[in-house]
Every structure is written in C-alpha cells, then in structure tokens.
Design a protein around this motif. Sequence first.
Motif, PDB file in Angstrom:
ATOM      1  N   ALA A   5       0.831  -1.200   0.000  1.00 32.28           N
ATOM      2  CA  ALA A   5       0.000   0.000   0.000  1.00 32.28           C
ATOM      3  C   ALA A   5       0.874   1.263   0.000  1.00 32.28           C
ATOM      4  N   VAL A   6       1.963   1.239   0.744  1.00 24.76           N
ATOM      5  CA  VAL A   6       2.877   2.381   0.774  1.00 24.76           C
ATOM      6  C   VAL A   6       3.528   2.559  -0.597  1.00 24.76           C
ATOM      7  N   LEU A   7       3.924   1.467  -1.227  1.00 26.25           N
ATOM      8  CA  LEU A   7       4.534   1.524  -2.549  1.00 26.25           C
ATOM      9  C   LEU A   7       3.567   2.130  -3.558  1.00 26.25           C
ATOM     10  N   PHE A   8       2.332   1.643  -3.586  1.00 22.03           N
ATOM     11  CA  PHE A   8       1.343   2.195  -4.520  1.00 22.03           C
ATOM     12  C   PHE A   8       1.019   3.648  -4.195  1.00 22.03           C
ATOM     13  N   GLY A   9       1.020   4.008  -2.935  1.00 22.11           N
ATOM     14  CA  GLY A   9       0.788   5.390  -2.544  1.00 22.11           C
ATOM     15  C   GLY A   9       1.888   6.305  -3.048  1.00 22.11           C
ATOM     16  N   LEU A  10       3.127   5.858  -2.905  1.00 14.32           N
ATOM     17  CA  LEU A  10       4.261   6.654  -3.393  1.00 14.32           C
ATOM     18  C   LEU A  10       4.254   6.772  -4.920  1.00 14.32           C
ATOM     19  N   LEU A  11       3.944   5.677  -5.582  1.00 15.69           N
ATOM     20  CA  LEU A  11       3.880   5.718  -7.040  1.00 15.69           C
ATOM     21  C   LEU A  11       2.759   6.637  -7.517  1.00 15.69           C
ATOM     22  N   THR A  12       1.621   6.590  -6.849  1.00 21.59           N
ATOM     23  CA  THR A  12       0.508   7.472  -7.202  1.00 21.59           C
ATOM     24  C   THR A  12       0.880   8.926  -6.978  1.00 21.59           C
ATOM     25  N   ALA A  13       1.545   9.206  -5.868  1.00 25.21           N
ATOM     26  CA  ALA A  13       1.970  10.575  -5.582  1.00 25.21           C
ATOM     27  C   ALA A  13       2.965  11.059  -6.646  1.00 25.21           C
ATOM     28  N   LEU A  14       3.867  10.196  -7.061  1.00 23.85           N
ATOM     29  CA  LEU A  14       4.838  10.552  -8.097  1.00 23.85           C
ATOM     30  C   LEU A  14       4.142  10.845  -9.426  1.00 23.85           C
ATOM     31  N   VAL A  15       3.175  10.018  -9.790  1.00 20.99           N
ATOM     32  CA  VAL A  15       2.445  10.226 -11.043  1.00 20.99           C
ATOM     33  C   VAL A  15       1.675  11.539 -11.003  1.00 20.99           C
ATOM     34  N   VAL A  16       1.008  11.814  -9.901  1.00 14.01           N
ATOM     35  CA  VAL A  16       0.258  13.065  -9.767  1.00 14.01           C
ATOM     36  C   VAL A  16       1.205  14.259  -9.834  1.00 14.01           C
ATOM     37  N   PHE A  17       2.342  14.173  -9.166  1.00 13.01           N
ATOM     38  CA  PHE A  17       3.325  15.245  -9.202  1.00 13.01           C
ATOM     39  C   PHE A  17       3.800  15.517 -10.625  1.00 13.01           C
ATOM     40  N   LEU A  18       4.119  14.452 -11.369  1.00 16.94           N
ATOM     41  CA  LEU A  18       4.601  14.619 -12.740  1.00 16.94           C
ATOM     42  C   LEU A  18       3.525  15.196 -13.655  1.00 16.94           C
ATOM     43  N   ILE A  19       2.287  14.769 -13.468  1.00 13.97           N
ATOM     44  CA  ILE A  19       1.198  15.307 -14.277  1.00 13.97           C
ATOM     45  C   ILE A  19       1.043  16.801 -14.021  1.00 13.97           C
ATOM     46  N   VAL A  20       1.078  17.196 -12.769  1.00 13.32           N
ATOM     47  CA  VAL A  20       0.935  18.613 -12.428  1.00 13.32           C
ATOM     48  C   VAL A  20       2.132  19.404 -12.948  1.00 13.32           C
ATOM     49  N   LYS A  21       3.320  18.890 -12.751  1.00 13.54           N
ATOM     50  CA  LYS A  21       4.535  19.595 -13.167  1.00 13.54           C
ATOM     51  C   LYS A  21       4.582  19.781 -14.681  1.00 13.54           C
ATOM     52  N   LEU A  22       4.324  18.725 -15.416  1.00 23.19           N
ATOM     53  CA  LEU A  22       4.377  18.810 -16.873  1.00 23.19           C
ATOM     54  C   LEU A  22       3.184  19.570 -17.433  1.00 23.19           C
ATOM     55  N   GLY A  23       2.052  19.483 -16.773  1.00 28.34           N
ATOM     56  CA  GLY A  23       0.868  20.205 -17.219  1.00 28.34           C
ATOM     57  C   GLY A  23       1.006  21.699 -17.059  1.00 28.34           C
ATOM     58  N   ARG A  24       1.714  22.134 -16.047  1.00 29.12           N
ATOM     59  CA  ARG A  24       1.896  23.561 -15.819  1.00 29.12           C
ATOM     60  C   ARG A  24       2.835  24.184 -16.834  1.00 29.12           C
ATOM     61  N   ARG A  25       3.754  23.370 -17.375  1.00 28.92           N
ATOM     62  CA  ARG A  25       4.684  23.902 -18.373  1.00 28.92           C
ATOM     63  C   ARG A  25       3.932  24.320 -19.622  1.00 28.92           C
TER      64      ARG A  25
END
Length: 71
Positions: A5-25
């Motif tokens: 659950a921690v692994l999937f949580g971290l992966l989900t957080a990473l995906v959300v971060f990348l989507i937000v970061k790349l989307g803002r560019r």
Amino acid sequence: MIELAVLFGLLTALVVFLIVKLGRRGNRATENADGLLIEQTRRTQAHSDRSSYSSLTVHNTFPTMRDHRQP
C-alpha cells in the motif's frame, strides 16, 4: 500488505506530481525573438521532413496499394 500500500501510494503521488509539473509547463509563448526564430526554424524543418519522408516519396507508392511482386 502495508508495504504494498505504501509503494502504490508513493507511485501514485509521483504520477500526480509529474502530471501537475508537466501540465503547468504547457505551450507557453516564447518571450524573445531568438526563441521565436528557433521555433520557426524547427517548424519549417518538421514540415520539410514530413514532405521528404512521406510514404509516397520513400516507397514511390501509396501506403494502401498492394505490391504485386509479393505473394
């Protein structure tokens, strides 16, 4: 089970971060003349490449035509 659950949580957080970061560019407009010239040169080169390497140009035939030399 908790580790998974921690692994999937971290992966989900990473995906959300990348989507937000790349989307803002986004596709921000270039601010200076040098950037505009670079964009224009690349756009012209891309158009030239699409014309030079089309299926008709490379194979001298349309992509839907059958090659009669092959069975």
